[in-house]
Design a protein around this motif. Structure first.
Motif, PDB file in Angstrom:
ATOM      1  N   ASN A 277       0.815  -1.202   0.000  1.00  0.00           N
ATOM      2  CA  ASN A 277       0.000   0.000   0.000  1.00  0.00           C
ATOM      3  C   ASN A 277       0.856   1.263   0.000  1.00  0.00           C
ATOM      4  O   ASN A 277       0.639   2.193  -0.779  1.00  0.00           O
ATOM      5  CB  ASN A 277      -0.893  -0.019   1.251  1.00  0.00           C
ATOM      6  N   MET A 278       1.853   1.297   0.872  1.00  0.00           N
ATOM      7  CA  MET A 278       2.697   2.477   0.992  1.00  0.00           C
ATOM      8  C   MET A 278       3.546   2.694  -0.262  1.00  0.00           C
ATOM      9  O   MET A 278       3.689   3.814  -0.746  1.00  0.00           O
ATOM     10  CB  MET A 278       3.586   2.367   2.229  1.00  0.00           C
ATOM     11  N   LEU A 279       4.112   1.611  -0.783  1.00  0.00           N
ATOM     12  CA  LEU A 279       4.963   1.725  -1.965  1.00  0.00           C
ATOM     13  C   LEU A 279       4.188   2.271  -3.156  1.00  0.00           C
ATOM     14  O   LEU A 279       4.624   3.216  -3.828  1.00  0.00           O
ATOM     15  CB  LEU A 279       5.572   0.364  -2.309  1.00  0.00           C
ATOM     16  N   SER A 280       3.024   1.701  -3.424  1.00  0.00           N
ATOM     17  CA  SER A 280       2.246   2.176  -4.566  1.00  0.00           C
ATOM     18  C   SER A 280       1.706   3.575  -4.316  1.00  0.00           C
ATOM     19  O   SER A 280       1.546   4.362  -5.253  1.00  0.00           O
ATOM     20  CB  SER A 280       1.092   1.217  -4.862  1.00  0.00           C
ATOM     21  N   GLY A 281       1.450   3.909  -3.046  1.00  0.00           N
ATOM     22  CA  GLY A 281       0.973   5.243  -2.732  1.00  0.00           C
ATOM     23  C   GLY A 281       2.011   6.309  -3.039  1.00  0.00           C
ATOM     24  O   GLY A 281       1.705   7.349  -3.625  1.00  0.00           O
ATOM     25  N   VAL A 282       3.258   6.038  -2.663  1.00  0.00           N
ATOM     26  CA  VAL A 282       4.333   6.995  -2.935  1.00  0.00           C
ATOM     27  C   VAL A 282       4.541   7.161  -4.437  1.00  0.00           C
ATOM     28  O   VAL A 282       4.672   8.278  -4.949  1.00  0.00           O
ATOM     29  CB  VAL A 282       5.636   6.537  -2.251  1.00  0.00           C
ATOM     30  N   VAL A 283       4.557   6.039  -5.154  1.00  0.00           N
ATOM     31  CA  VAL A 283       4.780   6.092  -6.600  1.00  0.00           C
ATOM     32  C   VAL A 283       3.622   6.773  -7.305  1.00  0.00           C
ATOM     33  O   VAL A 283       3.813   7.660  -8.149  1.00  0.00           O
ATOM     34  CB  VAL A 283       4.996   4.670  -7.161  1.00  0.00           C
ATOM     35  N   CYS A 284       2.404   6.382  -6.950  1.00  0.00           N
ATOM     36  CA  CYS A 284       1.220   6.934  -7.614  1.00  0.00           C
ATOM     37  C   CYS A 284       1.111   8.437  -7.381  1.00  0.00           C
ATOM     38  O   CYS A 284       0.763   9.200  -8.291  1.00  0.00           O
ATOM     39  CB  CYS A 284      -0.035   6.225  -7.103  1.00  0.00           C
ATOM     40  N   GLY A 285       1.419   8.872  -6.188  1.00  0.00           N
ATOM     41  CA  GLY A 285       1.321  10.287  -5.888  1.00  0.00           C
ATOM     42  C   GLY A 285       2.370  11.125  -6.580  1.00  0.00           C
ATOM     43  O   GLY A 285       2.184  12.330  -6.770  1.00  0.00           O
ATOM     44  N   ALA A 286       3.483  10.523  -6.968  1.00  0.00           N
ATOM     45  CA  ALA A 286       4.572  11.278  -7.593  1.00  0.00           C
ATOM     46  C   ALA A 286       4.484  11.322  -9.115  1.00  0.00           C
ATOM     47  O   ALA A 286       5.184  12.101  -9.754  1.00  0.00           O
ATOM     48  CB  ALA A 286       5.913  10.665  -7.186  1.00  0.00           C
ATOM     49  N   VAL A 287       3.625  10.488  -9.699  1.00  0.00           N
ATOM     50  CA  VAL A 287       3.530  10.398 -11.157  1.00  0.00           C
ATOM     51  C   VAL A 287       2.651  11.523 -11.710  1.00  0.00           C
ATOM     52  O   VAL A 287       1.596  11.843 -11.144  1.00  0.00           O
ATOM     53  CB  VAL A 287       2.953   9.033 -11.579  1.00  0.00           C
ATOM     54  N   ALA A 288       3.093  12.134 -12.791  1.00  0.00           N
ATOM     55  CA  ALA A 288       2.266  13.111 -13.513  1.00  0.00           C
ATOM     56  C   ALA A 288       1.430  12.340 -14.534  1.00  0.00           C
ATOM     57  O   ALA A 288       1.871  12.069 -15.647  1.00  0.00           O
ATOM     58  CB  ALA A 288       3.139  14.144 -14.198  1.00  0.00           C
ATOM     59  N   TRP A 289       0.220  11.989 -14.151  1.00  0.00           N
ATOM     60  CA  TRP A 289      -0.609  11.116 -14.962  1.00  0.00           C
ATOM     61  C   TRP A 289      -1.150  11.836 -16.189  1.00  0.00           C
ATOM     62  O   TRP A 289      -1.567  12.991 -16.119  1.00  0.00           O
ATOM     63  CB  TRP A 289      -1.779  10.581 -14.142  1.00  0.00           C
ATOM     64  N   LYS A 290      -1.164  11.138 -17.331  1.00  0.00           N
ATOM     65  CA  LYS A 290      -1.764  11.639 -18.551  1.00  0.00           C
ATOM     66  C   LYS A 290      -3.154  11.050 -18.776  1.00  0.00           C
ATOM     67  O   LYS A 290      -3.949  11.588 -19.530  1.00  0.00           O
ATOM     68  CB  LYS A 290      -0.864  11.333 -19.747  1.00  0.00           C
ATOM     69  N   VAL A 291      -3.432   9.926 -18.118  1.00  0.00           N
ATOM     70  CA  VAL A 291      -4.751   9.288 -18.228  1.00  0.00           C
ATOM     71  C   VAL A 291      -5.726  10.035 -17.322  1.00  0.00           C
ATOM     72  O   VAL A 291      -5.382  10.428 -16.203  1.00  0.00           O
ATOM     73  CB  VAL A 291      -4.655   7.807 -17.821  1.00  0.00           C
ATOM     74  N   ALA A 292      -6.937  10.222 -17.798  1.00  0.00           N
ATOM     75  CA  ALA A 292      -7.964  10.923 -17.019  1.00  0.00           C
ATOM     76  C   ALA A 292      -8.213  10.202 -15.697  1.00  0.00           C
ATOM     77  O   ALA A 292      -8.223   8.961 -15.645  1.00  0.00           O
ATOM     78  CB  ALA A 292      -9.260  11.003 -17.819  1.00  0.00           C
ATOM     79  N   PRO A 293      -8.415  10.940 -14.605  1.00  0.00           N
ATOM     80  CA  PRO A 293      -8.603  10.298 -13.291  1.00  0.00           C
ATOM     81  C   PRO A 293      -9.820   9.390 -13.248  1.00  0.00           C
ATOM     82  O   PRO A 293      -9.811   8.384 -12.524  1.00  0.00           O
ATOM     83  CB  PRO A 293      -8.750  11.486 -12.333  1.00  0.00           C
ATOM     84  N   GLN A 294     -10.872   9.718 -14.004  1.00  0.00           N
ATOM     85  CA  GLN A 294     -12.054   8.848 -14.013  1.00  0.00           C
ATOM     86  C   GLN A 294     -11.697   7.458 -14.529  1.00  0.00           C
ATOM     87  O   GLN A 294     -12.113   6.439 -13.965  1.00  0.00           O
ATOM     88  CB  GLN A 294     -13.154   9.464 -14.890  1.00  0.00           C
ATOM     89  N   ARG A 295     -10.894   7.420 -15.586  1.00  0.00           N
ATOM     90  CA  ARG A 295     -10.504   6.124 -16.149  1.00  0.00           C
ATOM     91  C   ARG A 295      -9.521   5.404 -15.224  1.00  0.00           C
ATOM     92  O   ARG A 295      -9.594   4.184 -15.071  1.00  0.00           O
ATOM     93  CB  ARG A 295      -9.869   6.334 -17.531  1.00  0.00           C
TER      94      ARG A 295
END
Length: 429
Positions: A277-295
């Motif tokens: 949970n923590m590992l993916s949370g740190v990575v996910c929060g740091a990524v500049a996502w290009k995919v829409a948040p709804q998707r």
């Protein structure tokens, strides 16, 4: 040109955020004060199960606390917005600490079940909503800057750490020291951390009541309840499913490891779940996502449902640890994306309330998960409670897919941004 600015402004790092002047004055006490939120449920389960011998009873008492927390959290957010965080926190942390201590002593004295239920109500209702309050303080410092989005991601990661470290810490205390140690520590952290957080008046948002009185423009801004926004209601259901995962995992891991004569492994298995949970949370929060948040939310939630579907059939501790790790990895993106969607769906005057609704939904889902999982563990095979994460996420996923169009901001909502009252939050002096 606009896309270039967006690209550059969406990637300031956590280090830059944490160097914001004055941030640590509310982050440190806020982190301590928000841990009890995640410690309360599992601490009640472990203590009441110890005194009654029943996971069903323990889950029911914990559920009363979770339901009370979920019902009163939005009111706490509204009052904090209107009268100020300090005015809500000072009486709140005192009531909560006393209520938790009273419930602990009643459980140790083998009080009747109805007495434990009665004590659980104020304990849950008074749980401080520190996470939404920290988010509101960030908005005071960072509104209109590129770091504002980084703060949203950082707070989502911090929530992840809270949801996984709190139960892990509580489990270690209850199994390593005494079954009541988790609740005693929860009460102490609430009191000390909450008072220190409330003492940081400089970063506290200006109450909307005071801001409205000082500005005719703000006085004309109509407050829209977050619950009236369709997308928020969809997110609430989504977060209920995530709460069911936490509740089902907590009870089922404790019951399964105890039945195997290895209760100490409960903390290890939950720690593996926490690590993912923590590992993916740190990575996910740091990524500049290009995919829409709804998707992203739909895809991430689908993965969570698939991973949770195998928990009930995992009879090997090694397999269970691996699945727990994958479930943990899938939870963080769903939570972070859900919180991120609030920014586009809810006007500033309702965001604190919206955050408390989502936080309360996790608590309510957790309470329901603990209750149902406890009943399954008492009435069926060891590990039957793992059906709860599957059922909770599957039902929520059906709702999410069916109503995903409501997560797209309405054009009419965007026109509010043209108003001065919207662009200048009520938190600004």
């Amino acid at each position: 040109m606009a896309s270039t600015v967006t690209s550059k402004s969406s990637r300031p790092g956590y280090g830059q955020l944490l160097r914001t002047r004055g941030a640590w004055t509310f982050l440190l006490p806020g982190f301590a004060a928000r841990q009890p939120f995640a410690m309360l449920t599992i601490s009640i389960v472990l203590l009441v199960q110890h005194t009654t011998g029943s996971y069903g009873i323990a889950g029911a008492v914990s559920a009363v606390t979770g339901v009370s927390m979920a019902l009163f959290a939005p009111f706490s957010g509204k009052f904090a917005d209107r009268f100020g965080q300090r005015a809500v926190l000072l009486p709140g942390v005192l009531i909560h600490s006393v209520s938790v201590l009273a419930m602990t002593l009643l459980a140790l004295s083998h009080a009747p079940l109805w007495v434990l239920f009665a004590a659980a109500v104020p304990a849950g209702a008074s749980t401080p909503q520190i996470g939404p309050m920290v988010r509101a303080r960030w908005s005071v410092k960072l509104h209109g800057t590129p770091l504002a989005q980084t703060a949203v991601a950082f707070e989502s990661v911090t929530d992840e750490l809270t949801f996984v470290l709190g139960p892990l810490f509580a489990t270690a205390l209850c199994t390593g020291l005494h079954p009541s140690a988790g609740l005693f520590t929860e009460a102490a952290l609430t009191l000390v951390g909450g008072l220190l957080f409330a003492a940081q008046k400089g970063s506290q948002p200006v109450p909307s009541r005071s801001a409205a009185a000082a500005s005719d423009e703000h006085a004309r801004v109509e407050h829209v309840s977050a619950l009236r926004i369709p997308g928020v209601r969809v997110l609430i259901v989504t977060f209920l499913g995530i709460g069911a995962v936490f509740g089902g995992m907590q009870v089922s891991l404790a019951a399964l490891t105890e039945s195997m004569g290895k209760p100490g492994l409960n903390g290890v298995l939950y720690g593996i779940f926490a690590a993912g949970n923590m590992l993916s949370g740190v990575v996910c929060g740091a990524v500049a996502w290009k995919v829409a948040p709804q998707r992203r939310l739909v895809v991430g939630y689908a993965a969570l449902t698939v991973m949770a579907s195998g928990l009930w059939a995992a009879h090997s501790l090694v397999l269970l640890a691996g699945l727990g790790l994958l479930v943990g990895v899938c939870i963080a993106p769903a939570l972070i994306t859900g919180y991120t969607l609030v920014d586009s769906l809810v006007p500033p005057t309702g965001r604190t309330e919206a955050f408390t609704w989502l936080t309360g939904a996790v608590a309510l889902g957790q309470a329901a998960g603990v209750t149902v999982a406890g009943q399954l563990e008492d009435g069926f095979w060891d590990g039957a409670g793992f059906l709860v994460p599957l059922g909770g996420t599957a039902l929520a996923f059906v709702v999410l897919v069916s109503l995903r169009s409501r997560l797209v901001p309405r054009p009419a909502g965007r026109t509010v941004a043209r108003g001065v009252g919207h662009r200048v939050p009520v938190t600004v002096d």
